[in-house]
Design an enzyme around this catalytic site. Structure first.
Site, PDB file in Angstrom:
ATOM      1  N   ASN A 231       0.844  -1.200   0.000  1.00 28.32           N
ATOM      2  CA  ASN A 231       0.000   0.000   0.000  1.00 28.32           C
ATOM      3  C   ASN A 231       0.878   1.249   0.000  1.00 28.32           C
ATOM      4  O   ASN A 231       2.098   1.184  -0.155  1.00 28.32           O
ATOM      5  CB  ASN A 231      -0.955  -0.022   1.191  1.00 28.32           C
ATOM      6  CG  ASN A 231      -0.201  -0.033   2.524  1.00 28.32           C
ATOM      7  OD1 ASN A 231       1.017   0.214   2.583  1.00 28.32           O
ATOM      8  ND2 ASN A 231      -0.920  -0.312   3.597  1.00 28.32           N
ATOM      9  N   SER A 254      -2.893  -0.407  -6.896  1.00 31.00           N
ATOM     10  CA  SER A 254      -3.088  -0.886  -8.255  1.00 31.00           C
ATOM     11  C   SER A 254      -3.699   0.178  -9.158  1.00 31.00           C
ATOM     12  O   SER A 254      -4.487   1.027  -8.717  1.00 31.00           O
ATOM     13  CB  SER A 254      -3.982  -2.121  -8.233  1.00 31.00           C
ATOM     14  OG  SER A 254      -4.131  -2.655  -9.529  1.00 31.00           O
ATOM     15  N   GLN A 276      -9.838  -4.709 -10.376  1.00 33.49           N
ATOM     16  CA  GLN A 276      -8.716  -3.917  -9.872  1.00 33.49           C
ATOM     17  C   GLN A 276      -9.137  -2.990  -8.743  1.00 33.49           C
ATOM     18  O   GLN A 276      -8.362  -2.696  -7.835  1.00 33.49           O
ATOM     19  CB  GLN A 276      -8.083  -3.120 -11.015  1.00 33.49           C
ATOM     20  CG  GLN A 276      -7.465  -3.992 -12.096  1.00 33.49           C
ATOM     21  CD  GLN A 276      -6.466  -4.995 -11.551  1.00 33.49           C
ATOM     22  OE1 GLN A 276      -5.543  -4.639 -10.815  1.00 33.49           O
ATOM     23  NE2 GLN A 276      -6.653  -6.265 -11.908  1.00 33.49           N
ATOM     24  N   HIS A 279      -8.801  -4.234  -5.056  1.00 33.31           N
ATOM     25  CA  HIS A 279      -7.478  -4.368  -4.436  1.00 33.31           C
ATOM     26  C   HIS A 279      -7.340  -3.492  -3.200  1.00 33.31           C
ATOM     27  O   HIS A 279      -6.855  -3.929  -2.157  1.00 33.31           O
ATOM     28  CB  HIS A 279      -6.389  -3.969  -5.438  1.00 33.31           C
ATOM     29  CG  HIS A 279      -5.840  -5.104  -6.236  1.00 33.31           C
ATOM     30  ND1 HIS A 279      -5.119  -6.128  -5.692  1.00 33.31           N
ATOM     31  CD2 HIS A 279      -5.919  -5.364  -7.566  1.00 33.31           C
ATOM     32  CE1 HIS A 279      -4.765  -6.976  -6.647  1.00 33.31           C
ATOM     33  NE2 HIS A 279      -5.248  -6.538  -7.784  1.00 33.31           N
ATOM     34  N   GLU A 344      -0.118   1.355 -14.588  1.00 35.16           N
ATOM     35  CA  GLU A 344       0.440   0.042 -14.260  1.00 35.16           C
ATOM     36  C   GLU A 344      -0.082  -1.015 -15.234  1.00 35.16           C
ATOM     37  O   GLU A 344       0.695  -1.792 -15.802  1.00 35.16           O
ATOM     38  CB  GLU A 344       0.041  -0.321 -12.826  1.00 35.16           C
ATOM     39  CG  GLU A 344       0.536  -1.684 -12.371  1.00 35.16           C
ATOM     40  CD  GLU A 344      -0.037  -2.071 -11.026  1.00 35.16           C
ATOM     41  OE1 GLU A 344       0.549  -2.944 -10.369  1.00 35.16           O
ATOM     42  OE2 GLU A 344      -1.081  -1.506 -10.634  1.00 35.16           O
ATOM     43  N   HIS A 345      -1.395  -1.071 -15.436  1.00 31.28           N
ATOM     44  CA  HIS A 345      -2.023  -2.009 -16.375  1.00 31.28           C
ATOM     45  C   HIS A 345      -2.762  -1.212 -17.438  1.00 31.28           C
ATOM     46  O   HIS A 345      -3.539  -0.307 -17.108  1.00 31.28           O
ATOM     47  CB  HIS A 345      -3.040  -2.917 -15.667  1.00 31.28           C
ATOM     48  CG  HIS A 345      -2.496  -3.646 -14.477  1.00 31.28           C
ATOM     49  ND1 HIS A 345      -2.728  -3.236 -13.179  1.00 31.28           N
ATOM     50  CD2 HIS A 345      -1.738  -4.763 -14.388  1.00 31.28           C
ATOM     51  CE1 HIS A 345      -2.140  -4.062 -12.341  1.00 31.28           C
ATOM     52  NE2 HIS A 345      -1.527  -4.999 -13.042  1.00 31.28           N
ATOM     53  N   ASP A 378      -2.134 -11.225 -13.503  1.00 28.54           N
ATOM     54  CA  ASP A 378      -1.981 -11.237 -12.047  1.00 28.54           C
ATOM     55  C   ASP A 378      -1.559 -12.608 -11.543  1.00 28.54           C
ATOM     56  O   ASP A 378      -0.868 -12.715 -10.523  1.00 28.54           O
ATOM     57  CB  ASP A 378      -3.308 -10.845 -11.381  1.00 28.54           C
ATOM     58  CG  ASP A 378      -3.570  -9.355 -11.447  1.00 28.54           C
ATOM     59  OD1 ASP A 378      -2.616  -8.596 -11.702  1.00 28.54           O
ATOM     60  OD2 ASP A 378      -4.733  -8.954 -11.251  1.00 28.54           O
ATOM     61  N   HIS A 437      46.948  11.477 -15.898  1.00 27.80           N
ATOM     62  CA  HIS A 437      46.234  10.441 -16.643  1.00 27.80           C
ATOM     63  C   HIS A 437      47.007  10.075 -17.907  1.00 27.80           C
ATOM     64  O   HIS A 437      47.173   8.895 -18.249  1.00 27.80           O
ATOM     65  CB  HIS A 437      44.832  10.918 -17.027  1.00 27.80           C
ATOM     66  CG  HIS A 437      43.850  10.905 -15.897  1.00 27.80           C
ATOM     67  ND1 HIS A 437      43.978  11.699 -14.784  1.00 27.80           N
ATOM     68  CD2 HIS A 437      42.702  10.187 -15.721  1.00 27.80           C
ATOM     69  CE1 HIS A 437      42.961  11.482 -13.961  1.00 27.80           C
ATOM     70  NE2 HIS A 437      42.175  10.556 -14.507  1.00 27.80           N
TER      71      HIS A 437
END
Length: 811
Positions: A231, A254, A276, A279, A344-345, A378, A437
């Site tokens: 969460n 989600s 969803q 969730h 996300e989706h 999922d 160098h």
């Protein structure tokens, strides 16, 4: 609840072109979720960042006590112990219904299949002649997987985090999940831990668990990376510890964005949005419809389904807080909005969804078409569901095997390349005001600082391909010694029949080629074991057969798994065949954690029984479990089986995918002839023969092996003598107060009383006796392996040992 009592207050309605910036920000939720439900039920004005920082600081200061207090406060229970015993995982798995257990296993197989294809491979390039630059992936040492457990159980999150880590080769995987009323994480989570083969599980949740994984407590070990969803509190905690430990991605509540046209099924889309929304109250579910008709149809269907939803309170809150129904004029407009939101989706329920895929720019994962559900991803497709949220899909990717490795870059330059690069490096260094160098580059090229640019060179180095870059040659480092008891070869010589072959051998054996596959020896071995010739393959020592089997059955990049310690050539052959290795600790009794080995999803498993160097025989039950729990080729190396008096050949034949590998080097005393063989199913044997090629056993070696087989009585007596010597040696070492490993082979392993096994081996060598030292085996001092021998040789070894130990005591 009835439909009339549901107030579907979708948080935002409108057309995409008319949205204001604050509306988009609300959907993306890039600002803090100050209205998120606090773990202790406090009001929405809590400063989430400050509250999480307080919890993290408490765990850093008080460790386990802070975790237990947090569990009592937020989860309503104080666990009796933070660590969950392994027996509880097994009980949870056994308590599942058969269909549930099968579903977990099915999901695990798909995850493994997808993620095995993601294995990173070493990279070697030659950017200029004589310069080689490489990058090699190295698995992290320890990873923490967070599995949410507050509002629902998430066993799938355990699989999604732990299995890719195992595939990457992570040595230790630990899981944290909140405690329930009995002080343990949810049973489904524990069952998933058993399926995934994790190492440790802790009843700890929320931001406090993230802090424990980042900083470590007395019970919870600190990890290198934390993965897994959670969460807003978990997400914020991961952000705050990200400078101390790696995290996967910002995986907050989600998110789902559905793009649909008027041909899509409204009921199916409503089901996806509702799935969803259940969730979390802060889940974001957004519909972008191509037209007002499609939008209205989905809204109506969503209201009807919400009224019947089991988690109606959670889903309704999410819809009101972060839900939206938007209308776009064209598909391009909808996809532009999707790219800006970076959900996300992303679910595309439009005609010819596959054609729209190339236009998708930012999304954690994309689902195409009417028959594809977000729930598929999922749980069951194997694609990882730990995905970025809050707009982070613009720059983060979903969890993958790559999240569990770090990369080491290496480079080398030969003399010619050093000369070629020196002058331009000196020029660039002067341009940057760093003259030292340039001087260092000139010095590497063999040019003094004041000598000017080097002359062009022609020296170039041809580099071998991966996996042979800097390949270490196997060398047991056996210097000549009067009594060599380091190689496990027979100290009883060879059978009289073998000596007779040597006495009458003539040059015809050297002039002509042998038969391509040692046909006479193959037939004799088949008769000896009661098999058909098609069940026997011969080779140049058992090493040749093992190497050929790996080449025949393992794809490059797959995994060879085995217990440790073991015969060191197993790892050498793995690298020769471009394989990875995965190991599990070997118990003193020869057993090992089969679940952990199976979690590596190996292409082949190597089991040395009796084991070299411990001498323990692998329990039959372990071999059966490996055959049942993996799909791998199982190589049963029985080089020392004659001294154990038992074989697992019946399992190899019955299973159809195991080979028994044996040698003439030990009981028969023919190590110098280099003859080995494999016994097993004809299909496997044919593949090994094809992989190894012809003429691997010379004519003289074949004749010697046939003679050794024919003198069975002499060999049987030599074996009995070796076993008696083994027992006598073990007793003698025990009588001296030394720790001795039980052995079924022709050697004995013991722990020295001194603090360095290598030093003890050197002291014995100085007295003319060679043994094998193993650093770190059995403890910091290491261990000594000594080959059994006839009584005079045994007495000489014990006298030398007593002398070295006496000298150590005096010193």
């Amino acid at each position: 609840m009835s439909g009339a009592s549901i107030d579907l207050r979708v948080g935002l309605r409108g057309r995409i072109g008319a949205l204001e910036a604050r509306d988009v920000e609300r959907l993306m939720r890039r600002e803090r979720l100050d209205s998120a439900a606090a773990e202790d039920g406090a009001d929405g004005d809590i400063d989430l960042r400050a509250r999480v920082a307080e919890l993290i600081g408490d765990v850093r200061a008080r460790g386990d006590a802070a975790l237990l207090d947090a569990a009592a406060r937020f989860d309503g229970v104080r666990p009796a112990a933070l660590e969950v015993p392994r027996e509880a995982w097994r009980e949870a798995l056994d308590a599942l219904a058969p269909a549930e257990r099968a579903a977990l296993a099915d999901a695990a197989r798909a995850i493994v299949r997808v993620h095995e294809a993601q294995r990173p491979v070493p990279i070697v390039v030659e950017p200029r002649p004589g310069v080689v630059v490489g990058r090699r992936p190295e698995p992290l040492a320890r990873v923490g997987v967070y599995a949410p457990g507050g509002r629902a159980a998430y066993p799938s999150s355990v699989l999604m985090g732990a299995l890719p880590a195992r595939i990457a080769g992570v040595a230790e995987v630990v899981v944290c999940s909140p405690a329930t009323t009995d002080g343990l994480p949810r049973r489904a989570v524990l069952a998933a831990c058993a399926v995934a083969g994790v190492d440790r599980v802790f009843a700890a949740g929320g931001a406090s668990a993230i802090a424990a994984l980042a900083f470590g407590t007395r019970s919870v070990p600190a990890v290198d990376r934390i993965v897994g969803p959670g969460n807003a509190w978990v997400d914020e905690a991961k952000r705050q510890v990200s400078g101390i430990v790696g995290i996967d991605n910002p995986a907050g509540p989600s998110e789902l964005l559905v793009v649909c046209d008027d041909g899509a099924d409204p009921a199916g889309i409503a089901a996806e949005l509702l799935a969803q929304a259940e969730h979390d109250p802060d889940a974001a579910v957004v519909l972008v419809a191509l037209g007002a008709t499609a939008a209205a149809a989905v809204e109506a269907e969503l209201a009807a389904q919400l009224a019947r939803a089991p988690r109606v309170d959670v889903a309704a809150t999410a819809l009101a807080r972060r839900g939206a129904v938007l209308i776009a004029a064209t598909l391009d407009d909808a996809l532009d909005f999707a790219a800006e939101w970076a959900p996300e989706h992303l679910l595309l329920r439009v005609r010819r969804a596959e054609d729209a895929l190339p236009r998708v720019r930012n999304a954690g994962t994309v689902f195409l078409g009417a028959t594809t559900s977000v729930a598929h991803g999922d749980y069951m497709t194997g694609a990882n569901h730990v995905l970025p949220t809050g707009g982070a899909a613009r720059f983060w990717s979903g969890l993958s095997v790559n999240d569990f490795v770090r990369w080491t870059t290496w480079q080398t330059a030969d003399a010619g390349a050093a000369r070629d690069m020196a002058a331009p490096i000196a020029a660039l260094a002067a341009l940057e005001g760093l003259p030292s160098h340039g001087a260092a580059a000139l010095r590497a090229a063999g040019v003094d600082r004041d000598a000017g640019a080097p002359a062009p060179g022609f020296a170039r180095t041809i580099r071998p391909r991966v996996p042979f870059i800097d390949f270490p040659l196997y060398s047991p480092a056996r210097a000549p010694v009067a009594l060599d008891l380091s190689a496990n070869t027979s100290r009883w010589g060879v059978a009289p029949a073998v000596r007779r072959v040597l006495e009458v051998a003539d040059t015809t054996m050297l002039r002509d080629y042998p038969t391509p596959y040692a046909d006479a020896l193959r037939d004799a071995l088949a008769e000896r074991f009661g098999l058909e010739p098609a069940n026997v393959a011969t080779g140049c020592g058992s090493d040749d057969v093992i190497d050929s089997a790996l080449r025949a059955f393992c794809e490059p990049g797959s995994t060879l798994a085995h217990p440790m310690p073991t015969f060191p050539m197993a790892d050498v052959f793995a690298r020769m065949n471009a394989l990875r290795t995965a190991t599990v600790p070997l118990d003193d009794d020869g057993g090992f954690d089969v679940a952990r080995l199976a979690a590596a999803r190996p292409g082949a498993v190597y089991l040395c029984s009796p084991n070299n160097p411990t001498g323990a025989a692998v329990p039959r039950a372990c071999v059966v479990a490996v055959l049942e729990r993996t799909d791998a080729l199982v190589l049963l190396d029985e080089a020392y089986a004659d001294f154990a008096g038992e074989s697992l050949l019946d399992l190899a034949l019955e299973s159809g995918r195991a080979l028994v590998v044996r040698t003439f080097s030990k009981a028969h005393g023919l190590a110098g002839a280099r003859v080995g063989y494999a016994l097993g199913p004809a299909r496997l044997i044919a593949a090994v023969e094809a992989s190894r090629g012809p003429y691997k056993v010379g004519a003289l070696a074949e004749r010697l092996a046939l003679a050794a087989l024919s003198d069975h009585d002499w060999t049987a007596r030599a074996i009995r003598d070796a076993v008696a010597s083994r027992e006598a040696l073990s007793d003698a070492l025990c009588a001296r107060g030394l720790r001795v490993w039980p052995s079924r082979a022709n050697f004995v392993l013991f722990a020295p009383p001194v603090d360095d096994a290598t030093r003890l081996a050197s002291g014995l060598r100085a007295r003319g006796v060679g043994v094998r030292a193993f650093s770190g085996l059995g403890g910091p001092a290491g261990a000594i392996r000594v080959t059994v021998a006839p009584e005079p040789d045994l007495r000489r070894f014990l006298d030398a040992l007593d002398a070295v130990l006496s000298a150590e005591v005096v010193a």
